[in-house]
Enzyme design. Sequence first.
Site, PDB file in Angstrom:
ATOM      1  N   ASN A   1      -5.395  -3.314   2.243  1.00  0.00           N
ATOM      2  CA  ASN A   1      -5.791  -3.016   0.919  1.00  0.00           C
ATOM      3  C   ASN A   1      -5.075  -3.926  -0.147  1.00  0.00           C
ATOM      4  O   ASN A   1      -3.846  -4.278   0.038  1.00  0.00           O
ATOM      5  CB  ASN A   1      -5.192  -1.439   0.568  1.00  0.00           C
TER       6      ASN A   1
ATOM      7  N   HIS B   1       0.758  -5.816   3.921  1.00  0.00           N
ATOM      8  CA  HIS B   1       0.340  -4.846   5.172  1.00  0.00           C
ATOM      9  C   HIS B   1      -0.933  -4.688   5.756  1.00  0.00           C
ATOM     10  O   HIS B   1      -1.779  -4.784   5.107  1.00  0.00           O
ATOM     11  CB  HIS B   1       1.337  -3.726   5.196  1.00  0.00           C
TER      12      HIS B   1
ATOM     13  N   HIS C   1      -3.190  -2.167   8.171  1.00  0.00           N
ATOM     14  CA  HIS C   1      -3.257  -0.993   8.859  1.00  0.00           C
ATOM     15  C   HIS C   1      -3.949  -1.190  10.001  1.00  0.00           C
ATOM     16  O   HIS C   1      -5.169  -1.704  10.091  1.00  0.00           O
ATOM     17  CB  HIS C   1      -3.852   0.178   8.079  1.00  0.00           C
TER      18      HIS C   1
ATOM     19  N   GLY D   1      -6.729   0.639  -3.537  1.00  0.00           N
ATOM     20  CA  GLY D   1      -6.098   1.789  -2.742  1.00  0.00           C
ATOM     21  C   GLY D   1      -4.621   1.162  -2.124  1.00  0.00           C
ATOM     22  O   GLY D   1      -3.890   2.098  -1.807  1.00  0.00           O
TER      23      GLY D   1
HETATM   24  P1  DGP Z   1      -1.517   1.352   1.132  1.00  0.00           P
HETATM   25  O1  DGP Z   1      -2.163   2.445   0.476  1.00  0.00           O
HETATM   26  O2  DGP Z   1      -2.424   0.072   1.819  1.00  0.00           O
HETATM   27  O3  DGP Z   1      -0.472   0.426   0.324  1.00  0.00           O
HETATM   28  O4  DGP Z   1      -0.862   1.888   2.437  1.00  0.00           O
HETATM   29  C1  DGP Z   1       0.637   2.275   2.344  1.00  0.00           C
HETATM   30  C2  DGP Z   1       0.874   3.061   3.646  1.00  0.00           C
HETATM   31  O5  DGP Z   1       2.280   2.768   3.788  1.00  0.00           O
HETATM   32  C3  DGP Z   1       0.609   4.348   3.593  1.00  0.00           C
HETATM   33  O6  DGP Z   1      -0.311   4.751   4.515  1.00  0.00           O
HETATM   34  C4  DGP Z   1       1.789   5.135   3.853  1.00  0.00           C
HETATM   35  C5  DGP Z   1       2.782   4.145   4.324  1.00  0.00           C
HETATM   36  N1  DGP Z   1       4.290   4.490   4.015  1.00  0.00           N
HETATM   37  C6  DGP Z   1       4.830   4.481   2.650  1.00  0.00           C
HETATM   38  N2  DGP Z   1       5.973   4.650   2.762  1.00  0.00           N
HETATM   39  C7  DGP Z   1       6.295   4.587   4.119  1.00  0.00           C
HETATM   40  C8  DGP Z   1       7.538   4.481   4.698  1.00  0.00           C
HETATM   41  O7  DGP Z   1       8.697   4.701   3.970  1.00  0.00           O
HETATM   42  N3  DGP Z   1       7.654   4.549   6.172  1.00  0.00           N
HETATM   43  C9  DGP Z   1       6.513   4.440   6.762  1.00  0.00           C
HETATM   44  N4  DGP Z   1       6.622   4.242   8.225  1.00  0.00           N
HETATM   45  N5  DGP Z   1       5.158   4.205   6.023  1.00  0.00           N
HETATM   46  C10 DGP Z   1       5.112   4.496   4.887  1.00  0.00           C
END
Ligand code: DGP
Length: 110
Positions: free
Chosen positions: A86, A99, A101, A92
């Site tokens: 994203n 990152h 997914h 979103g």
């Molecule tokens: P986005 O919407 O593309 O920015 O997705 C961010 C993702 O990061 C979301 O699916 C939840 C994940 N996320 C947020 N904080 C943390 C964290 O502290 N640890 C982990 N493992 N995932 C996290």
Amino acid sequence: MDDCVFCKIVRGELPADVVYETADLLAFRDINPQAPTHVLLIPKKHFTFLDELQRDDLKLAGELLLAASEVAAKLGVAGAYKLVTNCGEAAGQVVPHLHFHLLAGKKFAP
Ligand code: DGP
């Protein structure tokens, strides 16, 4: 960046279920999984999103794509996963650290 949650994971200041690591990259399980396999693949260096990558980062960009394939193989989902990034709030993006997914283990719409 000091207050970036994924930078804190990279520095070991926050826990994460790490599934893959190289000198430059880290992959760990998403805290809020949207599929049976949901891993986040990041560069350790902070970029806010994909649009911040420059020509100088070409090697890192390639490493990220190859790493996605290696992570998928390691997790037993080679040839059966979705890779999504994203780019920006309008798309979103919530965590402002580049990152991807990697999602697998369920049926996705075409
Ligand atoms: P986005 O919407 O593309 O920015 O997705 C961010 C993702 O990061 C979301 O699916 C939840 C994940 N996320 C947020 N904080 C943390 C964290 O502290 N640890 C982990 N493992 N995932 C996290």
